[in-house]
Design an enzyme around this catalytic site. Sequence first.
Site, PDB file in Angstrom:
ATOM      1  N   HIS A 191       1.081  -1.337   0.171  1.00 39.01           N
ATOM      2  CA  HIS A 191      -0.019  -0.218  -0.020  1.00 39.01           C
ATOM      3  C   HIS A 191       0.807   1.103  -0.059  1.00 39.01           C
ATOM      4  O   HIS A 191       0.360   2.348  -0.609  1.00 39.01           O
ATOM      5  CB  HIS A 191      -0.871  -0.171   1.203  1.00 39.01           C
ATOM      6  CG  HIS A 191      -2.175  -1.174   0.780  1.00 39.01           C
ATOM      7  ND1 HIS A 191      -2.035  -2.487   1.503  1.00 39.01           N
ATOM      8  CD2 HIS A 191      -3.215  -0.771  -0.240  1.00 39.01           C
ATOM      9  CE1 HIS A 191      -3.219  -2.949   0.977  1.00 39.01           C
ATOM     10  NE2 HIS A 191      -3.817  -2.094   0.039  1.00 39.01           N
ATOM     11  N   ARG A 298     -10.555   4.151  -2.147  1.00 41.04           N
ATOM     12  CA  ARG A 298      -9.951   3.369  -1.071  1.00 41.04           C
ATOM     13  C   ARG A 298     -10.123   4.316   0.062  1.00 41.04           C
ATOM     14  O   ARG A 298      -9.333   5.268   0.322  1.00 41.04           O
ATOM     15  CB  ARG A 298      -8.419   3.003  -1.343  1.00 41.04           C
ATOM     16  CG  ARG A 298      -8.130   2.018  -2.234  1.00 41.04           C
ATOM     17  CD  ARG A 298      -6.527   1.845  -2.341  1.00 41.04           C
ATOM     18  NE  ARG A 298      -6.116   0.498  -2.949  1.00 41.04           N
ATOM     19  CZ  ARG A 298      -5.370   0.531  -4.324  1.00 41.04           C
ATOM     20  NH1 ARG A 298      -5.508   1.849  -4.731  1.00 41.04           N
ATOM     21  NH2 ARG A 298      -5.215  -0.407  -4.997  1.00 41.04           N
ATOM     22  N   GLU A 435     -10.884 -10.779  -4.668  1.00 37.87           N
ATOM     23  CA  GLU A 435      -9.455 -10.848  -4.411  1.00 37.87           C
ATOM     24  C   GLU A 435      -8.834 -12.006  -3.693  1.00 37.87           C
ATOM     25  O   GLU A 435      -7.758 -11.828  -3.289  1.00 37.87           O
ATOM     26  CB  GLU A 435      -9.242  -9.381  -3.857  1.00 37.87           C
ATOM     27  CG  GLU A 435      -9.922  -9.088  -2.724  1.00 37.87           C
ATOM     28  CD  GLU A 435      -9.497  -7.618  -2.243  1.00 37.87           C
ATOM     29  OE1 GLU A 435      -8.562  -6.979  -2.579  1.00 37.87           O
ATOM     30  OE2 GLU A 435     -10.397  -6.944  -1.399  1.00 37.87           O
ATOM     31  N   ASN A 458      -4.292  -7.553  -6.906  1.00 38.59           N
ATOM     32  CA  ASN A 458      -3.162  -7.236  -5.902  1.00 38.59           C
ATOM     33  C   ASN A 458      -3.089  -8.200  -4.815  1.00 38.59           C
ATOM     34  O   ASN A 458      -2.121  -9.174  -4.647  1.00 38.59           O
ATOM     35  CB  ASN A 458      -2.970  -5.788  -5.040  1.00 38.59           C
ATOM     36  CG  ASN A 458      -3.055  -4.596  -6.340  1.00 38.59           C
ATOM     37  OD1 ASN A 458      -2.643  -4.957  -7.363  1.00 38.59           O
ATOM     38  ND2 ASN A 458      -3.507  -3.754  -5.931  1.00 38.59           N
ATOM     39  N   ASP A 459      -4.341  -8.400  -4.219  1.00 34.67           N
ATOM     40  CA  ASP A 459      -4.701  -9.427  -3.357  1.00 34.67           C
ATOM     41  C   ASP A 459      -4.850 -10.893  -3.980  1.00 34.67           C
ATOM     42  O   ASP A 459      -4.382 -11.860  -3.451  1.00 34.67           O
ATOM     43  CB  ASP A 459      -5.631  -9.002  -2.302  1.00 34.67           C
ATOM     44  CG  ASP A 459      -5.160  -8.103  -1.334  1.00 34.67           C
ATOM     45  OD1 ASP A 459      -4.243  -8.299  -0.699  1.00 34.67           O
ATOM     46  OD2 ASP A 459      -5.873  -7.049  -1.034  1.00 34.67           O
ATOM     47  N   ARG A 469       2.685  -9.526  -0.867  1.00 41.65           N
ATOM     48  CA  ARG A 469       2.951  -8.441  -1.606  1.00 41.65           C
ATOM     49  C   ARG A 469       3.801  -7.425  -1.355  1.00 41.65           C
ATOM     50  O   ARG A 469       4.257  -6.470  -2.248  1.00 41.65           O
ATOM     51  CB  ARG A 469       1.335  -7.933  -2.125  1.00 41.65           C
ATOM     52  CG  ARG A 469       0.761  -7.240  -0.844  1.00 41.65           C
ATOM     53  CD  ARG A 469      -0.886  -7.023  -1.242  1.00 41.65           C
ATOM     54  NE  ARG A 469      -0.835  -5.618  -1.834  1.00 41.65           N
ATOM     55  CZ  ARG A 469      -2.177  -5.301  -1.902  1.00 41.65           C
ATOM     56  NH1 ARG A 469      -3.228  -5.691  -1.633  1.00 41.65           N
ATOM     57  NH2 ARG A 469      -2.351  -3.994  -2.493  1.00 41.65           N
TER      58      ARG A 469
HETATM   59  C1  PEP Z   1      -6.303  -5.302  -4.724  1.00 43.22           C
HETATM   60  O1  PEP Z   1      -6.244  -6.067  -3.792  1.00 43.22           O
HETATM   61  O2  PEP Z   1      -6.133  -5.771  -5.877  1.00 43.22           O
HETATM   62  C2  PEP Z   1      -6.952  -3.862  -4.652  1.00 43.22           C
HETATM   63  C3  PEP Z   1      -7.267  -3.168  -5.589  1.00 43.22           C
HETATM   64  O3  PEP Z   1      -7.100  -3.693  -3.385  1.00 43.22           O
HETATM   65  P1  PEP Z   1      -5.879  -3.119  -2.479  1.00 43.22           P
HETATM   66  O4  PEP Z   1      -4.631  -2.964  -3.222  1.00 43.22           O
HETATM   67  O5  PEP Z   1      -6.354  -1.771  -1.819  1.00 43.22           O
HETATM   68  O6  PEP Z   1      -5.619  -4.293  -1.310  1.00 43.22           O
HETATM   69 MG    MG Z   2      -7.165  -5.688  -1.810  1.00 44.54          MG
END
Ligand code: PEP
Ligand code: MG
Length: 587
Positions: A191, A298, A435, A458-459, A469
């Site tokens: 993040h 977000r 996710e 991402n998750d 990550r």
């Molecule tokens: C993700 O996980 O792809 C997502 C968009 O949420 P974040 O990156 O805020 O966890």
């Molecule tokens: Mg996410």
Amino acid sequence: MLVKRGIAVSPGVNFGPALILGAEDFRIPRQFVSVNAIDTEIARLKSALDAVCEEIAVNEKLASDKLGEQYGAIFAAHLQMVSSPRLREEIETLIREKCYSPEHASSRVFRRYTKLVQHLGDNYLAERASDIIDLEKRLLKQLLGEKREELSNLTTPIIVLANNLTPSETAGLAKEFVLGFATEVGGRTSHTSILAGALEIPAVVGLGEFLSDISGGDMVIVDGNNGEVIIDPDEETLAKYKDTGERQRSMAARLASRRKIRSETKDGTRIHVMGNIEFPNEVEHCAERGADGIGLYRTEFLYLQSNTEPTEEVHYDAYCKVVQAAQNRPIVIRTLDLGADKIPRGYRHLAKEGMNPALGLRSVRLSLRDLPLFKTQLRAIFRAAVHGDVRIMFPLISTLLEWRQAKMIVGDVLEDLEERGVEFNPNIPIGMMVEVPAAALLAEEFAEEVDFFSIGTNDLIQYTLAVDRSDPAVSPLYNSSDPSILRLIKMVVEAAHKKNIPVTVCGQMSSDLKSIPLLAGLGIRQISATPLAIPEVKEVIRHLTIARAEEIAAHAMTIDVARDVESYLRGELYKICPDLFDEELPL
Ligand code: PEP
Ligand code: MG
């Protein structure tokens, strides 16, 4: 000149004097002094060193009296080091021979000792490096005194260097003065990295240990395109980077000038490109770049930027601001995704409780545990929805039961609002992020109940491949081109199409240009990308036909190794859109 390689997480190139967070936390204003001033500067150094010695002696006495002599001994060792004639001589020599300012000379000498101690091969001694950093900080404080320019109150531009930055620290960086940042740890989609993109600050993370190779005030280049950090660049390198920075700014301006052109393929298929935002003011950045709306807001940054818990009114004001700036374009507000690496001040216990915070009480799980928190946010969203096209999205849904619980809370909130007699809009779409692999596998069942899907790659990548990550040690294993990820995306898109609900991709994969033809070929017609990436994503879409995209996706699905999928996609992107790789973009 020293070149360090890490992970590029926020594009752009910038250069400036280093500020090392954790050591100084404030800027060293001058690197050099004039020859005439050398004696005065050495006298200034001596009195600062004496003042530090006095300060430590007071601490030594205090610790010995209150805690016992063994604790006082910690400070006695510090005192010994600061009063060491060798240390003083080394700093003085740098001032005399290189005309360094006492601040810069001290920082260099302390950094050299830090590095030596870190590499003695003894874990106990390596930990003592932080003591030396502490002494450096004390001396710099004495030297700079009133002139000290703190990170929270900068007046001139700097490059921030740190072992790590938390998302809250990153959110607090003053964009006007922070030209770029680089950290020893961190991963591509952590993040902190996402925030760097939101702030549009060039950033490189996962550089490994490098802070002891650099002193505050040294010139540093952060190359957020290629993941490089260059310390003490020579003239030629600096000139090259100045030129690159200018060319990129002019390319971005030219792409932005095409913002009004619709995002559709060469054969006329509309692919909506929306923006991911963290802060309300980013809606304007999205609009300037021709976004079709906000695909992911977000909201947890309302918590990370504040010391107190936001009230319903604080939520409501932020959402109204976004709604107003979006000018009737859709906005997908994601409910809180706190936990894991996003821990606000009042929730520090979560980090301690979680054995593995990414698998712990995070996101919608936390919202369902802390109903006042969840309901406050939901009330504000339904109220703000009176003023525009607002949609709600729940993050990290893993089971149908969880989804149904969240929907039940929505029912309670609507009743509350009804009773309160305030204006609200109860008829807004409510969807979920996909996710977690479990949600992707049950996509057909979910699609019966939700209004839309948004795939959070991402998750999804982190949980499918079991790769943290934000951990640079495993970053080569974190890959959006892995065949398992492609299959999961395909499953979710097919389930959505079967039940006729919209599906978006909103993870960082949608800002990665080589993935655009693949996603379009898999049937994605909505993408939500970081604001900076929007013009280029639209450009790729305009160079594409759906038939070609489908061929690319079909071929990519036959490849069994992530690395091969990746190089295939890169090659195809180059064929589709060679302009984007040209030095001079002909538009
Ligand atoms: C993700 O996980 O792809 C997502 C968009 O949420 P974040 O990156 O805020 O966890
Ligand atoms: Mg996410």
